[in-house]
Design an enzyme around this catalytic site. Structure first.
Site, mmCIF file in Angstrom:
data_model
loop_
_atom_site.group_PDB
_atom_site.id
_atom_site.type_symbol
_atom_site.label_atom_id
_atom_site.label_comp_id
_atom_site.label_asym_id
_atom_site.label_seq_id
_atom_site.Cartn_x
_atom_site.Cartn_y
_atom_site.Cartn_z
ATOM 1 N N VAL A 55 -8.891 3.116 -11.821
ATOM 2 C CA VAL A 55 -10.139 4.024 -12.541
ATOM 3 C C VAL A 55 -10.551 4.016 -14.008
ATOM 4 C CG1 VAL A 55 -12.036 5.779 -12.192
ATOM 5 C CG2 VAL A 55 -10.304 4.656 -10.196
ATOM 6 N N ASP A 113 0.750 -1.056 -0.237
ATOM 7 C CA ASP A 113 -0.293 -0.369 -0.437
ATOM 8 C C ASP A 113 1.162 0.995 -0.139
ATOM 9 O OD1 ASP A 113 -1.868 2.181 0.778
ATOM 10 O OD2 ASP A 113 -2.468 0.957 2.295
ATOM 11 N N ASP A 173 -6.130 7.563 -4.794
ATOM 12 C CA ASP A 173 -5.411 9.291 -4.521
ATOM 13 C C ASP A 173 -6.578 9.077 -3.220
ATOM 14 O OD1 ASP A 173 -6.017 12.053 -4.900
ATOM 15 O OD2 ASP A 173 -7.031 12.391 -6.284
ATOM 16 N N ASN A 184 -6.913 13.244 -9.745
ATOM 17 C CA ASN A 184 -7.608 14.072 -11.243
ATOM 18 C C ASN A 184 -7.678 15.093 -11.578
ATOM 19 O OD1 ASN A 184 -9.393 15.288 -9.522
ATOM 20 N ND2 ASN A 184 -10.573 13.595 -8.769
HETATM 21 N N1 AR6 Z 1 -1.640 1.694 -2.575
HETATM 22 C C1 AR6 Z 1 -0.628 0.801 -4.277
HETATM 23 N N2 AR6 Z 1 -1.191 1.144 -4.953
HETATM 24 C C2 AR6 Z 1 -3.025 1.656 -5.427
HETATM 25 C C3 AR6 Z 1 -3.577 1.996 -3.901
HETATM 26 C C4 AR6 Z 1 -2.717 2.011 -2.477
HETATM 27 N N3 AR6 Z 1 -3.350 2.302 -1.900
HETATM 28 N N4 AR6 Z 1 -4.929 1.699 -4.195
HETATM 29 C C5 AR6 Z 1 -5.206 1.591 -4.915
HETATM 30 N N5 AR6 Z 1 -4.072 1.289 -6.025
HETATM 31 P P1 AR6 Z 1 -6.136 4.531 -9.618
HETATM 32 P P2 AR6 Z 1 -6.324 5.754 -12.282
HETATM 33 C C6 AR6 Z 1 -3.269 0.919 -7.708
HETATM 34 O O1 AR6 Z 1 -8.032 3.982 -9.890
HETATM 35 O O2 AR6 Z 1 -6.513 4.988 -12.747
HETATM 36 C C7 AR6 Z 1 -9.415 8.847 -9.034
HETATM 37 O O3 AR6 Z 1 -10.744 8.631 -8.812
HETATM 38 C C8 AR6 Z 1 -4.851 0.609 -8.073
HETATM 39 O O4 AR6 Z 1 -4.462 -0.550 -8.381
HETATM 40 O O5 AR6 Z 1 -5.803 4.618 -7.759
HETATM 41 O O6 AR6 Z 1 -4.670 7.163 -12.249
HETATM 42 C C9 AR6 Z 1 -8.340 10.006 -8.997
HETATM 43 O O7 AR6 Z 1 -9.447 11.333 -8.152
HETATM 44 C C10 AR6 Z 1 -4.195 0.502 -9.842
HETATM 45 O O8 AR6 Z 1 -3.882 -0.447 -10.268
HETATM 46 O O9 AR6 Z 1 -5.813 5.533 -10.514
HETATM 47 C C11 AR6 Z 1 -8.921 10.174 -10.275
HETATM 48 O O10 AR6 Z 1 -10.192 9.967 -10.156
HETATM 49 C C12 AR6 Z 1 -3.334 1.747 -9.448
HETATM 50 O O11 AR6 Z 1 -3.293 2.523 -8.368
HETATM 51 C C13 AR6 Z 1 -8.974 8.834 -10.589
HETATM 52 O O12 AR6 Z 1 -9.092 7.533 -9.379
HETATM 53 C C14 AR6 Z 1 -3.910 3.221 -10.266
HETATM 54 O O13 AR6 Z 1 -5.671 3.332 -9.849
HETATM 55 C C15 AR6 Z 1 -7.417 8.008 -11.173
HETATM 56 O O14 AR6 Z 1 -7.344 7.098 -11.738
#
Ligand code: AR6
Length: 366
Positions: free
Chosen positions: A119, A9, A33, A23
């Protein structure tokens, strides 16, 4: 310094900076995020409000607030729209802009999530490739410890075809060795017992088992194996000339340590030290230690990483490993995967690491 791929994490990491997949509003959201804002506390949101948002592909820096890191670098990845709309270039720009900011703030360590791969829907395999390529390109010029944090195992998946190919190779090699033995006691004096051809031991354990297991008779029925007294291992007689040459060669280099052998090989390959340790994904400080301590004992992963960087053949790899007290064995999944890549002439440490990760093995380098 190297790239390390870890499963964790990101909010728990103690490093100079962590990167947030944000975002354009920079005011928080879901995924990583949301986790970062939750762990950092309200102070982060207050600071983010003053930043005036952030465009896709760019990055902005704040303090770490309640997080264990000094800084948070917020970057906005592209939303996946089929891949023909500049997504790759925008994602590359996220990594480059974030690394530039980390450098400007003299960060020695920085951790990235797989930007856009949640996301925003960027296919994980491709997102991983962009991340690894951008980070390694940066590390050629700069000294920094960069973590790529994969949250769930599916974020770090090699292609199904490669996975199946390696799995088949492992199966073949296990068939070659026929049976494995595992010690039944932990005190080093336990008897070896038959455990079957498909049981896989972790690298260290299999290493020990391979060294300590007695040779076995290939023609024995499985149920009889544990009763057999040790017999001499089958060897294929080598031509006399080759043996003499090997003996002379072995005697000449008998006293050569791992460190000496490594430096000699680097010279023979016409590489610079830095090109070698960078390609091996090995830390500069660790390399300096190896260079200055003639009796330095590297870990098996480090020794193999150098063999890969030097693009050694399988036999040369075995020779180098022997200097560090290790061997490659067919009773270790880790070793077989290394053999798979070497015999195919693929010396890309990161691709090898992706495969090792997929098979739950320790990674090369560090
Ligand atoms: N530690 C490490 N990696 C993580 C964690 C964590 N605690 N939580 C999630 N991931 P995402 P995006 C991974 O959706 O696709 C947000 O709402 C996850 O499994 O966090 O760039 C923002 O505000 C994935 O592989 O970011 C934006 O609106 C990776 O982090 C939007 O999501 C990225 O997933 C950005 O989407």
């Amino acid at each position: 310094m190297p790239l390390q791929i870890i499963r964790n994490d990101i909010t728990k990491l103690t490093c100079d900076a962590i990167v947030n997949a944000a975002n354009p509003s920079l005011l928080g959201g879901g995924g990583v995020d949301g986790a970062i804002h939750k762990a950092a506390g309200k102070g982060l949101l207050r600071e983010c409000r003053k930043l005036g948002g952030c465009k896709t592909g760019q990055a902005k820096l704040t303090g770490g607030h309640d997080l264990p890191c000094k800084y948070v670098i917020h970057t906005v990845g592209p939303k996946w729209r089929g891949g023909q709309n500049g997504e790759r270039e925008q994602l590359q720009s996220c990594y480059r802009a974030s690394l530039r900011l980390a450098l400007e703030h003299e960060c020695q360590s920085v951790a990235f999530p797989l930007i856009s791969s949640g996301v925003y829907g960027y296919p994980k395999e491709q997102a991983l490739k962009v991340a690894v390529d951008c980070i390694t390109e940066f590390l050629i010029e700069h000294d920094m410890l960069v973590y790529l944090v994969v949250f769930d195992k599916s974020s770090f998946q090699i292609s199904e075809k490669l996975f199946a190919d390696i799995a088949a190779f492992i199966d073949d090699k296990y068939v070659d060795t026929h049976f494995l033995f595992r010690r039944t006691q932990q005190d080093g004096r336990g008897e070896s017992t038959f455990v079957g051809a498909t049981e896989i031991l972790p690298p260290q354990e299999s290493e020990r088992a391979a060294r300590s297991a007695e040779p076995f008779r290939e023609d024995a029925a499985p149920s009889d194996l544990h009763k057999l007294p040790p017999v001499a291992a089958k060897t294929t007689a080598a031509p006399m000339q080759t043996m003499e040459f090997s003996l002379a060669d072995a005697l000449r280099r008998e006293d050569e340590s791992f460190s000496q052998a490594l430096l000699r090989k680097i010279d023979e390959k016409g590489m610079t030290d830095s090109a070698c340790y960078k390609k091996a994904n090995v830390d500069r400080k660790l390399f300096s230690k190896i260079r200055s301590d003639v009796h330095y004992h590297p870990s098996k992963q480090t020794a193999i990483a150098f063999a890969i960087a030097l693009e050694l053949s399988l036999d040369e790899t075995k020779d180098l490993l022997l200097k560090a007290g290790f061997a490659l064995s067919h009773s270790s999944k880790f070793d077989i995967i290394i053999e798979y890549f070497i015999t195919r002439g693929n010396y890309n440490v990161f691709e090898i690491n992706e495969a090792l990760f997929a098979f739950d093995q320790a990674l090369l380098g560090v």
